[in-house]
Scaffold this active site. Structure first.
Site, PDB file in Angstrom:
ATOM      1  N   CYS A 186      30.698   9.124 -36.778  1.00 55.30           N
ATOM      2  CA  CYS A 186      30.259  10.529 -36.745  1.00 55.30           C
ATOM      3  C   CYS A 186      29.698  10.998 -38.080  1.00 55.30           C
ATOM      4  O   CYS A 186      29.142  12.089 -38.168  1.00 55.30           O
ATOM      5  CB  CYS A 186      31.410  11.413 -36.303  1.00 55.30           C
ATOM      6  SG  CYS A 186      32.235  10.784 -34.837  1.00 55.30           S
TER       7      CYS A 186
ATOM      8  N   HIS B  23      30.251  18.375 -38.069  1.00 57.39           N
ATOM      9  CA  HIS B  23      30.340  17.504 -36.902  1.00 57.39           C
ATOM     10  C   HIS B  23      31.100  18.236 -35.796  1.00 57.39           C
ATOM     11  O   HIS B  23      32.150  18.845 -36.044  1.00 57.39           O
ATOM     12  CB  HIS B  23      31.064  16.211 -37.297  1.00 57.39           C
ATOM     13  CG  HIS B  23      31.391  15.355 -36.129  1.00 57.39           C
ATOM     14  ND1 HIS B  23      30.452  15.024 -35.170  1.00 57.39           N
ATOM     15  CD2 HIS B  23      32.559  14.770 -35.741  1.00 57.39           C
ATOM     16  CE1 HIS B  23      31.025  14.279 -34.250  1.00 57.39           C
ATOM     17  NE2 HIS B  23      32.291  14.113 -34.564  1.00 57.39           N
TER      18      HIS B  23
ATOM     19  N   ASN C 142      31.385  16.127 -28.213  1.00 57.93           N
ATOM     20  CA  ASN C 142      31.263  15.350 -29.459  1.00 57.93           C
ATOM     21  C   ASN C 142      30.268  14.207 -29.223  1.00 57.93           C
ATOM     22  O   ASN C 142      30.493  13.357 -28.362  1.00 57.93           O
ATOM     23  CB  ASN C 142      32.666  14.813 -29.805  1.00 57.93           C
ATOM     24  CG  ASN C 142      32.695  13.935 -31.042  1.00 57.93           C
ATOM     25  OD1 ASN C 142      31.660  13.486 -31.524  1.00 57.93           O
ATOM     26  ND2 ASN C 142      33.892  13.678 -31.532  1.00 57.93           N
TER      27      ASN C 142
HETATM   28  N1  COA Z   1      43.597  17.027 -19.410  1.00 55.59           N
HETATM   29  C1  COA Z   1      44.847  17.395 -19.188  1.00 55.59           C
HETATM   30  N2  COA Z   1      45.889  16.955 -19.908  1.00 55.59           N
HETATM   31  C2  COA Z   1      45.624  16.102 -20.887  1.00 55.59           C
HETATM   32  C3  COA Z   1      44.342  15.644 -21.172  1.00 55.59           C
HETATM   33  C4  COA Z   1      43.296  16.143 -20.389  1.00 55.59           C
HETATM   34  N3  COA Z   1      42.007  15.791 -20.584  1.00 55.59           N
HETATM   35  N4  COA Z   1      44.385  14.780 -22.206  1.00 55.59           N
HETATM   36  C5  COA Z   1      45.670  14.695 -22.575  1.00 55.59           C
HETATM   37  N5  COA Z   1      46.426  15.482 -21.769  1.00 55.59           N
HETATM   38  C6  COA Z   1      47.871  15.696 -21.824  1.00 55.59           C
HETATM   39  C7  COA Z   1      48.602  14.496 -22.397  1.00 55.59           C
HETATM   40  O1  COA Z   1      48.829  13.556 -21.385  1.00 55.59           O
HETATM   41  C8  COA Z   1      49.876  15.140 -22.877  1.00 55.59           C
HETATM   42  O2  COA Z   1      50.728  15.336 -21.779  1.00 55.59           O
HETATM   43  P1  COA Z   1      52.319  15.105 -21.941  1.00 55.59           P
HETATM   44  O3  COA Z   1      52.750  16.087 -22.998  1.00 55.59           O
HETATM   45  O4  COA Z   1      52.825  15.389 -20.564  1.00 55.59           O
HETATM   46  O5  COA Z   1      52.448  13.698 -22.392  1.00 55.59           O
HETATM   47  C9  COA Z   1      49.423  16.527 -23.356  1.00 55.59           C
HETATM   48  O6  COA Z   1      48.150  16.747 -22.729  1.00 55.59           O
HETATM   49  C10 COA Z   1      49.294  16.656 -24.828  1.00 55.59           C
HETATM   50  O7  COA Z   1      48.578  15.524 -25.323  1.00 55.59           O
HETATM   51  P2  COA Z   1      48.248  15.403 -26.825  1.00 55.59           P
HETATM   52  O8  COA Z   1      47.431  14.181 -27.054  1.00 55.59           O
HETATM   53  O9  COA Z   1      49.505  15.576 -27.624  1.00 55.59           O
HETATM   54  O10 COA Z   1      47.347  16.694 -27.050  1.00 55.59           O
HETATM   55  P3  COA Z   1      46.871  17.372 -28.372  1.00 55.59           P
HETATM   56  O11 COA Z   1      47.415  18.747 -28.417  1.00 55.59           O
HETATM   57  O12 COA Z   1      47.044  16.503 -29.589  1.00 55.59           O
HETATM   58  O13 COA Z   1      45.304  17.464 -28.107  1.00 55.59           O
HETATM   59  C11 COA Z   1      43.266  16.393 -28.749  1.00 55.59           C
HETATM   60  C12 COA Z   1      44.551  16.283 -27.943  1.00 55.59           C
HETATM   61  C13 COA Z   1      42.498  15.089 -28.577  1.00 55.59           C
HETATM   62  C14 COA Z   1      42.451  17.543 -28.166  1.00 55.59           C
HETATM   63  C15 COA Z   1      43.591  16.676 -30.234  1.00 55.59           C
HETATM   64  O14 COA Z   1      44.552  15.749 -30.715  1.00 55.59           O
HETATM   65  C16 COA Z   1      42.377  16.603 -31.103  1.00 55.59           C
HETATM   66  O15 COA Z   1      41.514  17.454 -31.014  1.00 55.59           O
HETATM   67  N6  COA Z   1      42.286  15.591 -31.977  1.00 55.59           N
HETATM   68  C17 COA Z   1      41.098  15.343 -32.767  1.00 55.59           C
HETATM   69  C18 COA Z   1      40.212  14.437 -31.964  1.00 55.59           C
HETATM   70  C19 COA Z   1      38.825  14.361 -32.473  1.00 55.59           C
HETATM   71  O16 COA Z   1      38.249  15.342 -32.854  1.00 55.59           O
HETATM   72  N7  COA Z   1      38.283  13.155 -32.429  1.00 55.59           N
HETATM   73  C20 COA Z   1      36.966  12.847 -32.772  1.00 55.59           C
HETATM   74  C21 COA Z   1      36.782  12.850 -34.241  1.00 55.59           C
HETATM   75  S1  COA Z   1      35.251  12.203 -34.618  1.00 55.59           S
END
Ligand code: COA
Length: 320
Positions: free
Chosen positions: A111, A247, A277
């Site tokens: 990215c 980004h 993204n």
């Molecule tokens: N829809 C519904 N539920 C979802 C889901 C989706 N698309 N994806 C994950 N979940 C669920 C998980 O299974 C989990 O359920 P559980 O608690 O029953 O196990 C719950 O949501 C929380 O998951 P978690 O991964 O802890 O969520 P989070 O609050 O960390 O959010 C992201 C996930 C990816 C949105 C967040 O971590 C984030 O934004 N990270 C940065 C990622 C990024 O920007 N990457 C690219 C960089 S270049």
């Protein structure tokens, strides 16, 4: 630093998939995606390829800059999802736009790829090796996703952005880059696994895997720090910056960066709501939107910042 962006272009696939549409395919909800990321829809390639979108974006940038293909002497394509292992995406673009005087190669900085390309162009200009560069970020991330993994596939989209950069005394004012391969496991996608007649148990193709919380922590710490360093290098105060073009990974990351920099969120234009993204393409697509909407005046100070897999990051302070 002798490099100024003089034109931009972008291209998105025709098919636009809303969060509600995704609910038909994946165990997810519009509410979860919107509240966690800000994303509402994304464009997904069906007929398009990474190269076809890159070429469209490149042609649009050349037209916007008023630059002819023969003037371009450097083409750098940032991508993690090229159509071919070889030739490079940059060479494919060169062939399509008929930029026969250019040298062309790819950069994999995920990215941060567009900003790494910008930095290389600036170094080529400084050393006298080039005068007019075409920098592209282009991705078809939808093919790199495990569409059964709802924690990754809902976040990403496809598209391409491009810029023409010319040797100039007053363009890039400060640029910083960084990499941390020691934390690379946080966001990965394997290439083809080793598979030949001598391998006993070949492994299957792998897809994108992400430790979302680790990437989030990395971004909210590293991005404001790198922007602050770039501003210091440029001798520019954050208050003088008209727009911070980050980004487009997640609205919560952008809000956290704005807060840490003490800058109003209105200075942080976004299009992640409509595009998701798009890795290396995110920054140049957003830059093209802001440029084409007429919001930039000559002399404006803007900041570009990219971050992602590698881990990699980069920030640049520019005079428009
Ligand atoms: N829809 C519904 N539920 C979802 C889901 C989706 N698309 N994806 C994950 N979940 C669920 C998980 O299974 C989990 O359920 P559980 O608690 O029953 O196990 C719950 O949501 C929380 O998951 P978690 O991964 O802890 O969520 P989070 O609050 O960390 O959010 C992201 C996930 C990816 C949105 C967040 O971590 C984030 O934004 N990270 C940065 C990622 C990024 O920007 N990457 C690219 C960089 S270049």
């Amino acid at each position: 630093m002798p490099a100024r962006i003089v034109g931009t272009g972008s291209a998105l696939p025709a098919l636009c998939i809303s969060n509600q549409k995704l609910e038909e395919y994946i165990d997810t909800t519009d509410e979860w995606i919107r509240s966690r990321t800000g994303i509402e829809e994304r464009h997904i390639a069906v007929e398009e390829t990474t190269a076809s979108m890159a070429v469209s974006a490149a042609k649009a940038a050349m037209e916007n800059a008023g630059v002819k293909a023969q003037e371009i002497d450097l083409i750098i394509a940032g991508s993690v999802s090229g159509d071919m292992c070889f030739p490079s995406l940059a060479c494919q673009i060169q062939g399509a736009v008929l930029a026969e005087n250019a040298i062309a190669f790819d950069v994999n900085a995920a990215c941060a790829g567009f900003l790494f390309g910008l930095s290389i162009a600036e170094a080529y200009f400084t050393s006298g090796m080039a005068k007019t560069a075409l920098i592209i970020g282009a991705e078809t991330l939808s093919k790199m996703m495990d569409w059964n993994d709802r924690s990754t596939c809902v976040l990403f989209g496809d598209g391409a952005g491009a810029a023409i950069v010319k040797k100039d005394e007053k363009g890039i004012m400060g640029l910083v880059q960084g990499s941390d391969g020691g934390r690379g496991d946080a966001l990965t996608c394997q290439n083809r696994p080793v598979n030949n007649p001598f391998v006993k148990n070949p492994t299957d193709l792998d897809y994108t895997k992400m430790d979302g919380q680790a990437v989030y922590r990395f971004a909210v710490k590293t991005v404001p720090a790198s922007i602050t360093q770039a501003l210091e290098k440029a001798g520019v105060d954050a208050g003088e910056v008209k727009y911070f073009l980050l980004h487009q990974a997640n609205i919560r990351i952008i809000e956290a960066v704005a807060k840490k920099l003490g800058q109003p969120i209105e200075k942080f234009p976004t299009n992640l709501q409509k595009c998701g993204n798009i890795s290396a393409a995110s920054v140049p697509i957003l830059l093209d939107y802001v440029n084409k909407s007429g919001k930039l005046q000559k002399g404006d100070r803007i900041v570009l910042a990219g971050f992602g897999a590698g881990l990699t990051w980069a920030a640049a302070v520019l005079t428009w």
